[in-house]
Design a protein around this motif. Structure first.
Motif, PDB file in Angstrom:
ATOM      1  N   PHE A 246       0.820  -1.218   0.000  1.00  0.00           N
ATOM      2  CA  PHE A 246       0.000   0.000   0.000  1.00  0.00           C
ATOM      3  C   PHE A 246       0.848   1.260   0.000  1.00  0.00           C
ATOM      4  O   PHE A 246       0.326   2.363  -0.117  1.00  0.00           O
ATOM      5  N   TYR A 247       2.149   1.123   0.163  1.00  0.00           N
ATOM      6  CA  TYR A 247       3.014   2.296   0.250  1.00  0.00           C
ATOM      7  C   TYR A 247       3.961   2.401  -0.944  1.00  0.00           C
ATOM      8  O   TYR A 247       4.829   3.247  -0.974  1.00  0.00           O
TER       9      TYR A 247
ATOM     10  N   TYR B 163       2.189   2.422  -7.133  1.00  0.00           N
ATOM     11  CA  TYR B 163       0.850   1.862  -6.946  1.00  0.00           C
ATOM     12  C   TYR B 163      -0.105   2.273  -8.060  1.00  0.00           C
ATOM     13  O   TYR B 163      -0.834   1.452  -8.612  1.00  0.00           O
TER      14      TYR B 163
ATOM     15  N   GLY C 150      -0.996  -1.028  -9.365  1.00  0.00           N
ATOM     16  CA  GLY C 150      -2.192  -1.493  -8.674  1.00  0.00           C
ATOM     17  C   GLY C 150      -1.935  -2.623  -7.707  1.00  0.00           C
ATOM     18  O   GLY C 150      -0.797  -2.917  -7.334  1.00  0.00           O
ATOM     19  N   LEU C 151      -3.027  -3.253  -7.320  1.00  0.00           N
ATOM     20  CA  LEU C 151      -2.984  -4.300  -6.289  1.00  0.00           C
ATOM     21  C   LEU C 151      -2.826  -5.656  -6.938  1.00  0.00           C
ATOM     22  O   LEU C 151      -3.715  -6.472  -6.873  1.00  0.00           O
TER      23      LEU C 151
ATOM     24  N   GLU D 281     -10.165  -7.226 -15.150  1.00  0.00           N
ATOM     25  CA  GLU D 281     -10.064  -6.599 -13.831  1.00  0.00           C
ATOM     26  C   GLU D 281     -11.257  -5.678 -13.605  1.00  0.00           C
ATOM     27  O   GLU D 281     -11.890  -5.212 -14.557  1.00  0.00           O
TER      28      GLU D 281
ATOM     29  N   ASN E 108      -8.474  -9.151  -0.541  1.00  0.00           N
ATOM     30  CA  ASN E 108      -7.805  -7.859  -0.441  1.00  0.00           C
ATOM     31  C   ASN E 108      -8.308  -7.033   0.742  1.00  0.00           C
ATOM     32  O   ASN E 108      -7.617  -6.138   1.210  1.00  0.00           O
TER      33      ASN E 108
ATOM     34  N   LEU F 203      -3.667   5.208   4.684  1.00  0.00           N
ATOM     35  CA  LEU F 203      -2.742   4.626   3.720  1.00  0.00           C
ATOM     36  C   LEU F 203      -2.660   5.598   2.541  1.00  0.00           C
ATOM     37  O   LEU F 203      -3.628   6.282   2.245  1.00  0.00           O
ATOM     38  N   PRO F 204      -1.490   5.650   1.868  1.00  0.00           N
ATOM     39  CA  PRO F 204      -1.326   6.672   0.820  1.00  0.00           C
ATOM     40  C   PRO F 204      -1.866   6.287  -0.551  1.00  0.00           C
ATOM     41  O   PRO F 204      -1.658   7.018  -1.514  1.00  0.00           O
ATOM     42  N   ILE F 205      -2.614   5.183  -0.655  1.00  0.00           N
ATOM     43  CA  ILE F 205      -2.961   4.633  -1.966  1.00  0.00           C
ATOM     44  C   ILE F 205      -3.689   5.609  -2.896  1.00  0.00           C
ATOM     45  O   ILE F 205      -3.412   5.669  -4.079  1.00  0.00           O
TER      46      ILE F 205
ATOM     47  N   LYS G 104      -6.372  11.623  -5.410  1.00  0.00           N
ATOM     48  CA  LYS G 104      -7.576  11.258  -6.169  1.00  0.00           C
ATOM     49  C   LYS G 104      -8.793  11.943  -5.559  1.00  0.00           C
ATOM     50  O   LYS G 104      -8.878  12.127  -4.344  1.00  0.00           O
TER      51      LYS G 104
ATOM     52  N   SER H 128      -9.483   0.600  -3.805  1.00  0.00           N
ATOM     53  CA  SER H 128      -8.079   0.395  -4.171  1.00  0.00           C
ATOM     54  C   SER H 128      -7.947  -0.401  -5.456  1.00  0.00           C
ATOM     55  O   SER H 128      -7.094  -0.112  -6.293  1.00  0.00           O
ATOM     56  N   MET H 129      -8.819  -1.408  -5.589  1.00  0.00           N
ATOM     57  CA  MET H 129      -8.731  -2.231  -6.801  1.00  0.00           C
ATOM     58  C   MET H 129      -9.134  -1.423  -8.030  1.00  0.00           C
ATOM     59  O   MET H 129      -8.521  -1.535  -9.083  1.00  0.00           O
TER      60      MET H 129
ATOM     61  N   ALA I  90      -8.941   1.884  -8.418  1.00  0.00           N
ATOM     62  CA  ALA I  90      -7.975   2.949  -8.698  1.00  0.00           C
ATOM     63  C   ALA I  90      -6.644   2.407  -9.185  1.00  0.00           C
ATOM     64  O   ALA I  90      -5.886   3.122  -9.820  1.00  0.00           O
ATOM     65  N   GLY I  91      -6.363   1.152  -8.888  1.00  0.00           N
ATOM     66  CA  GLY I  91      -5.046   0.606  -9.217  1.00  0.00           C
ATOM     67  C   GLY I  91      -5.003  -0.143 -10.529  1.00  0.00           C
ATOM     68  O   GLY I  91      -4.119  -0.954 -10.740  1.00  0.00           O
ATOM     69  N   GLN I  92      -5.972   0.079 -11.418  1.00  0.00           N
ATOM     70  CA  GLN I  92      -5.952  -0.642 -12.696  1.00  0.00           C
ATOM     71  C   GLN I  92      -5.139   0.130 -13.718  1.00  0.00           C
ATOM     72  O   GLN I  92      -5.308   1.278 -13.901  1.00  0.00           O
TER      73      GLN I  92
END
Lengths: 166, 319
Positions: free
Chosen positions: A58-59, A63, A67-68, B11, B32, B47-49, B53, B314-315, B317-319
């Motif tokens: 997460f850091y 990211y 992504g995850l 995804e 997750n 968390l900085p994810i 945004k 998170s999922m 935004a992280g694509q």
């Protein structure tokens, strides 16, 4: 390249650290390879504080782009970080970005008295101003970026360093 | 046609409904969510994810809990959150849904969390974004009409998995006003996808949709019979505000027949858990002694809801 005996390097690393270990010393392993190493060091050095585990997913600074994709696991810091001397443990020191992420995450738990970094190998190729406090082996020449060096753990629990051509 | 919720790599692009969401995606969201549960125990609960945004909570229908948990989830991920209570805003001045969305896109929105009384509103927004090539903007359905409430369904699945581990060994009962419930539809979709062998719905004929058994559930019109031997009891709120005409005699009579009392709960397995999406009507669908009892996991549901929403955001935004 010389053969890399992860078990021997682990013992060397513990001996380097031993004179600096106090009853207050805490270890935090970076998942996954760093945590395996930290478990070993924790036992070898007879550290009494419970062992912490950090997952920096997460850091990470990439990211937004990546992504995850690797399944993140729990970060578990079972001691009070405030005023604790903390040593972050990782298997391989490379760009320094993982270390940066781990330091950031650690500070979200409190203000440690000090933060050190213990690694098995420094493979060169730093992209950030980060250096190890304890390191069992510095590679004389940086590894090419096409190569991936990582710690693996066998079924019997023994540690191996594996060099993979990406 | 590809699933509008998934991008070309399979995804999650939007979260609109649990109906048709593949099992591996459902499981990935639940997996997750676990590391996010630990954030609440930290000194700095952030968390900085999602730093930088902008997330717009677009609520065309009132909600306190859902909006708040989305807001907390987004803030714990470091996003900037803007809450729009649209029911008291531009739409009353005549602006269309898509014009509202376009305006917010012009303010550099990265994600919309949408609640709307009309079924399909979030899907319409997602299609509009896709048609206009704005694939970087994501939509989360926070409840639309009688259609779906996917994050509630997910947090319910997370709760069940937390207490019961294996979905494939469970008998689960959903009790009450299924007719008006988007929550029930999302629950049924997820439970069947995750392989729960027996999903029961229990309620009066007037509050169960016709042909609901086609969703793969067993229908009971008798509370005692339906609760016998179940592992999980999922209560629903009696949605008085959505009822037109005489579907029910009185709340008191509803309670007498369909309310979950300690006596009726005793018919379920001794270790059965009791869930409720909130807000609860004590003395209407559930007895206070049950709601506050040892088998109730209603407040953990709320806590897990934050972690599940963090995982979804998170999922996306992280694509």
């Amino acid at each position: 390249m010389q053969s890399l005996d992860a078990e021997a390097l682990c013992r060397q690393l513990a001996e380097q650290m031993r004179p600096h270990v106090s009853p207050a010393t805490t270890l935090v392993g970076i998942r996954t390879g760093g945590l395996w190493l930290a478990e070993r060091l924790h036992a070898l050095l007879g550290i009494t504080q419970p062992l912490g585990a950090i997952d920096v997913s997460f850091y990470r600074d990439d990211y937004a782009a990546k992504g995850l994709h690797t399944k993140p696991q729990r970060t578990e810091i079972p001691f009070n970080v405030e005023n604790a001397p903390v040593i972050i443990v990782d298997d391989v020191l490379y760009t320094g970005r993982t270390t940066r992420a781990a330091i950031n995450e650690l500070f979200d738990y409190g203000r440690p008295a000090s933060v050190g970094l213990a690694v098995l190998i420094d493979r060169g190729g730093r992209e950030l101003p980060i250096a190890a406090t304890y390191c069992a082996l510095y590679l004389p020449e940086p590894l090419p970026t096409s190569q991936n060096l990582q710690l693996e753990r066998d079924e019997d629990g023994s540690l191996n360093l594996r060099l993979i051509d990406a | 046609m590809r699933n509008p919720q998934l991008n070309k790599n399979g995804e999650l692009q939007h979260l609109l409904t649990l109906d048709g969401l593949p099992r591996d995606v459902l499981n990935a969201i639940l997996d997750n969510a676990t590391p996010f549960t630990e954030v609440a125990e930290r000194e700095v609960k952030k968390l900085p994810i999602l730093r930088g945004k902008s997330i717009f909570n677009l609520f065309f229908e009132n909600s306190t809990r859902t909006r708040t948990t989305f807001e907390i989830a987004a803030k714990r991920l470091s996003a900037d959150v803007v809450n729009l209570n649209v029911s008291t805003s531009s739409t009353t001045k005549g602006e269309s849904l898509l014009d509202t969305v376009d305006n917010l896109c012009a303010m550099q929105a990265d994600m919309f969390v949408v609640r709307h009384a009309a079924s399909g509103a979030p899907v319409l927004i997602a299609q509009h974004l896709q048609a206009t090539g704005r694939d970087h903007i994501h939509v989360i359905n926070a409840g639309d009409g009688r259609h779906a409430h996917p994050t509630q369904g997910l947090l319910d699945m997370y709760t069940i998995r937390h207490y019961k581990r294996d979905f494939t060994q469970l008998t689960i009962a959903i009790v009450g006003d299924v007719l008006h419930s988007r929550v029930a539809r999302s629950q049924i979709a997820a439970l069947t996808t995750l392989g729960v062998p027996e999903v029961r719905v229990i309620g009066p004929k007037t509050l169960l949709p016709t042909e609901i058994e086609k969703l793969g559930v067993r229908v009971f019109h008798d509370m005692s019979e339906g609760l016998r031997g179940v592992d999980v009891v999922m209560m629903l709120r009696l949605q008085n505000e959505r009822m037109n005409g005489a579907l029910l005699p009185t709340p008191q009579e509803f309670y007498k027949v369909w309310g979950l009392t300690a006596e009726k709960l005793a018919l379920a397995k001794p270790d059965a858990i009791v869930m409720h999406p909130g807000p609860m009507n004590r003395g209407v669908e559930i007895e206070s002694a049950v709601a506050d009892g040892a088998q109730a996991v209603i407040l953990p549901q709320v806590t897990f809801g934050i972690a599940v929403r963090m995982a979804v955001m998170s999922m996306l935004a992280g694509q």
